[in-house]
Motif scaffolding. Structure first.
Motif, PDB file in Angstrom:
ATOM      1  N   PHE A   1      43.775  30.078  40.077  1.00 41.61           N
ATOM      2  CA  PHE A   1      42.191  30.157  39.915  1.00 41.61           C
ATOM      3  C   PHE A   1      41.335  29.819  40.684  1.00 41.61           C
ATOM      4  N   GLU A   2      41.528  29.078  41.656  1.00 41.07           N
ATOM      5  CA  GLU A   2      40.716  28.513  42.787  1.00 41.07           C
ATOM      6  C   GLU A   2      40.460  29.547  43.688  1.00 41.07           C
ATOM      7  N   ALA A   3      41.317  30.473  44.029  1.00 37.72           N
ATOM      8  CA  ALA A   3      41.366  31.659  45.068  1.00 37.72           C
ATOM      9  C   ALA A   3      40.441  32.659  44.446  1.00 37.72           C
ATOM     10  N   ILE A   4      40.187  32.599  43.182  1.00 38.36           N
ATOM     11  CA  ILE A   4      39.118  33.706  42.714  1.00 38.36           C
ATOM     12  C   ILE A   4      38.010  33.489  43.120  1.00 38.36           C
ATOM     13  N   PRO A   5      37.047  34.518  43.460  1.00 38.51           N
ATOM     14  CA  PRO A   5      35.692  34.299  44.063  1.00 38.51           C
ATOM     15  C   PRO A   5      34.849  33.870  42.764  1.00 38.51           C
ATOM     16  N   PRO A   6      34.046  32.768  42.628  1.00 38.90           N
ATOM     17  CA  PRO A   6      33.385  32.304  41.544  1.00 38.90           C
ATOM     18  C   PRO A   6      32.001  33.119  41.244  1.00 38.90           C
ATOM     19  N   GLU A   7      31.789  34.036  42.237  1.00 44.99           N
ATOM     20  CA  GLU A   7      30.972  34.978  41.738  1.00 44.99           C
ATOM     21  C   GLU A   7      31.243  36.021  40.617  1.00 44.99           C
ATOM     22  N   LEU A   8      32.484  36.410  40.389  1.00 42.65           N
ATOM     23  CA  LEU A   8      32.697  37.161  39.396  1.00 42.65           C
ATOM     24  C   LEU A   8      32.751  36.449  38.105  1.00 42.65           C
ATOM     25  N   GLU A   9      32.697  34.990  37.859  1.00 39.07           N
ATOM     26  CA  GLU A   9      32.692  34.527  36.890  1.00 39.07           C
ATOM     27  C   GLU A   9      31.163  34.295  36.512  1.00 39.07           C
ATOM     28  N   ASP A  10      30.313  34.371  37.437  1.00 34.71           N
ATOM     29  CA  ASP A  10      28.856  34.232  37.341  1.00 34.71           C
ATOM     30  C   ASP A  10      28.315  35.440  36.854  1.00 34.71           C
TER      31      ASP A  10
ATOM     32  N   SER B   1      31.756  34.377  27.162  1.00 35.87           N
ATOM     33  CA  SER B   1      32.052  33.175  26.722  1.00 35.87           C
ATOM     34  C   SER B   1      33.189  32.635  27.502  1.00 35.87           C
ATOM     35  N   LEU B   2      33.466  31.391  27.529  1.00 36.01           N
ATOM     36  CA  LEU B   2      34.273  30.803  28.304  1.00 36.01           C
ATOM     37  C   LEU B   2      35.581  31.346  28.179  1.00 36.01           C
ATOM     38  N   LEU B   3      36.130  31.621  26.947  1.00 31.50           N
ATOM     39  CA  LEU B   3      37.381  32.112  26.620  1.00 31.50           C
ATOM     40  C   LEU B   3      37.408  33.579  27.111  1.00 31.50           C
ATOM     41  N   GLN B   4      36.455  34.274  27.039  1.00 38.86           N
ATOM     42  CA  GLN B   4      36.334  35.555  27.494  1.00 38.86           C
ATOM     43  C   GLN B   4      36.393  35.719  29.087  1.00 38.86           C
ATOM     44  N   ARG B   5      35.625  34.819  29.703  1.00 42.57           N
ATOM     45  CA  ARG B   5      35.786  34.725  31.305  1.00 42.57           C
ATOM     46  C   ARG B   5      37.070  34.483  31.514  1.00 42.57           C
ATOM     47  N   ILE B   6      37.929  33.723  31.036  1.00 39.34           N
ATOM     48  CA  ILE B   6      39.299  33.373  31.174  1.00 39.34           C
ATOM     49  C   ILE B   6      40.315  34.640  31.236  1.00 39.34           C
ATOM     50  N   ARG B   7      39.923  35.201  29.936  1.00 39.14           N
ATOM     51  CA  ARG B   7      40.875  36.356  29.487  1.00 39.14           C
ATOM     52  C   ARG B   7      40.459  37.391  30.251  1.00 39.14           C
ATOM     53  N   HIS B   8      39.244  37.770  30.619  1.00 42.57           N
ATOM     54  CA  HIS B   8      39.067  39.149  31.181  1.00 42.57           C
ATOM     55  C   HIS B   8      39.019  39.162  32.666  1.00 42.57           C
ATOM     56  N   ILE B   9      38.666  37.614  33.442  1.00 37.39           N
ATOM     57  CA  ILE B   9      38.672  37.613  34.783  1.00 37.39           C
ATOM     58  C   ILE B   9      39.739  36.876  35.112  1.00 37.39           C
ATOM     59  N   TYR B  10      40.114  35.716  34.859  1.00 38.28           N
ATOM     60  CA  TYR B  10      40.944  34.957  35.637  1.00 38.28           C
ATOM     61  C   TYR B  10      42.661  35.430  35.362  1.00 38.28           C
ATOM     62  N   VAL B  11      42.640  35.683  34.162  1.00 41.89           N
ATOM     63  CA  VAL B  11      44.226  36.032  33.912  1.00 41.89           C
ATOM     64  C   VAL B  11      44.564  37.409  34.440  1.00 41.89           C
TER      65      VAL B  11
END
Length: 289
Positions: free
Chosen positions: A173-182, A190-200
């Motif tokens: 997760f630390e290797a994923i650019p934070p700009e995508l989450e922003d 939401s928080l869970l949506q960001r995890i589900r659609h970006i990080y996972v």
């Protein structure tokens, strides 16, 4: 300095560059052959008829009259379909819960800010330094207090959280650019949506690598299920195989024992042969060396 470098340390540089790859290939083949000898013996013993005698079971040369009688006998003596089902339930149940826990914990340590995060993370990783045998007594006591003794859930419960999995997902997760989450946050995710659609989705190689390690580890686990399970119909493959080899029939027939062992390792072996390219790419992409 590697073994090959030591062997060729006095040779000219050009010679070393030419011979080193070839010698490395030969050594790899030799090590692979040594590693395959137990599997080769198991396959030969499984197909060898009992009429060849006990002394012939030690030979690696296949029998001229191969038979599947040992497989049939092992299938009839041991309840391997039930053992396989129990092991599959255990491995699948542990892995599904671990996916949830390591994802949330990994995200928390990678992206969230809270007091004592670094200290808590290091304390969490201390689990990796503990010998699993040390945790058997407290885990067994907790399982008994919860009324989960002699249940498949009792076998699974101590492994629902994984320090290694949390560490692996934190790094991913630390290797994923934070700009995508922003960007997702601006869109109202939401928080869970960001995890589900970006990080996972972006960390699937790490999930695949962890799944391989988790399933292999718990498929081959013996001591903990042996301590928890008493009922014959709830035994996993490893415990069932140990009971099978202790029976009067099993102790008299090495071919039958080899056939039972083959049934235990066959699912993992077949899965690896089918998905070996994906397995290797998962480890390489996730950074596991």
């Amino acid at each position: 300095m590697t073994l090959i470098d030591r062997l060729l340390k006095d040779a000219p540089l050009a010679t070393r560059r030419e011979i080193t790859p070839k010698l490395g290939f030969v050594l790899t083949i030799l090590l692979a052959i040594v590693w395959l000898i137990p599997f080769l013996w198991m396959g030969v013993a499984t197909l060898r008829p009992a009429s060849d005698g006990i002394n012939a079971m030690a030979e690696l040369i296949p029998s001229l009259k191969p038979t599947l009688d040992n497989v049939r006998d092992a299938w009839e003596i041991g309840d391997f379909p039930r053992y396989t089902l129990n092991t599959t339930i255990i491995c699948t149940g542990i892995l599904l819960v671990q996916f949830v826990t390591i994802t949330l914990a990994g995200f928390a340590f990678a992206r969230l800010e809270f007091a004592g995060k670094t200290l808590i993370f290091y304390l969490f990783l201390m689990q990796l330094m503990l010998v699993p045998v040390l945790l058997i007594v407290p885990n067994l006591s907790l399982v008994a207090q919860l009324g989960l003794y002699d249940t498949l859930a009792g076998v699974m419960m101590p492994f629902f959280a994984s320090a290694f999995g949390t560490f692996l997902m934190r790094q991913a997760f630390e290797a994923i650019p934070p700009e995508l989450e922003d960007a997702a946050l601006i869109d109202g995710a939401s928080l869970l949506q960001r995890i589900r659609h970006i990080y996972v989705p972006l960390s699937m190689p790490s999930f695949s690598a962890f799944a391989i390690i988790s399933v292999t580890s718990h498929w081959n686990d013996f001591l903990w299920p042996l301590m928890v399970i008493n009922s014959p119909d709830k035994r996993p493959l490893t415990v069932g195989l140990s009971v099978f080899t202790a029976t009067a029939e099993g102790t008299q027939a090495w071919g039958t024992i080899a056939a039972g062992t083959l049934m235990v390792i066959a699912p993992l072996l077949i899965t690896f042969l089918i998905f070996q390219k994906r397995f290797i790419s998962s480890f390489v992409t996730s950074g596991i060396k």
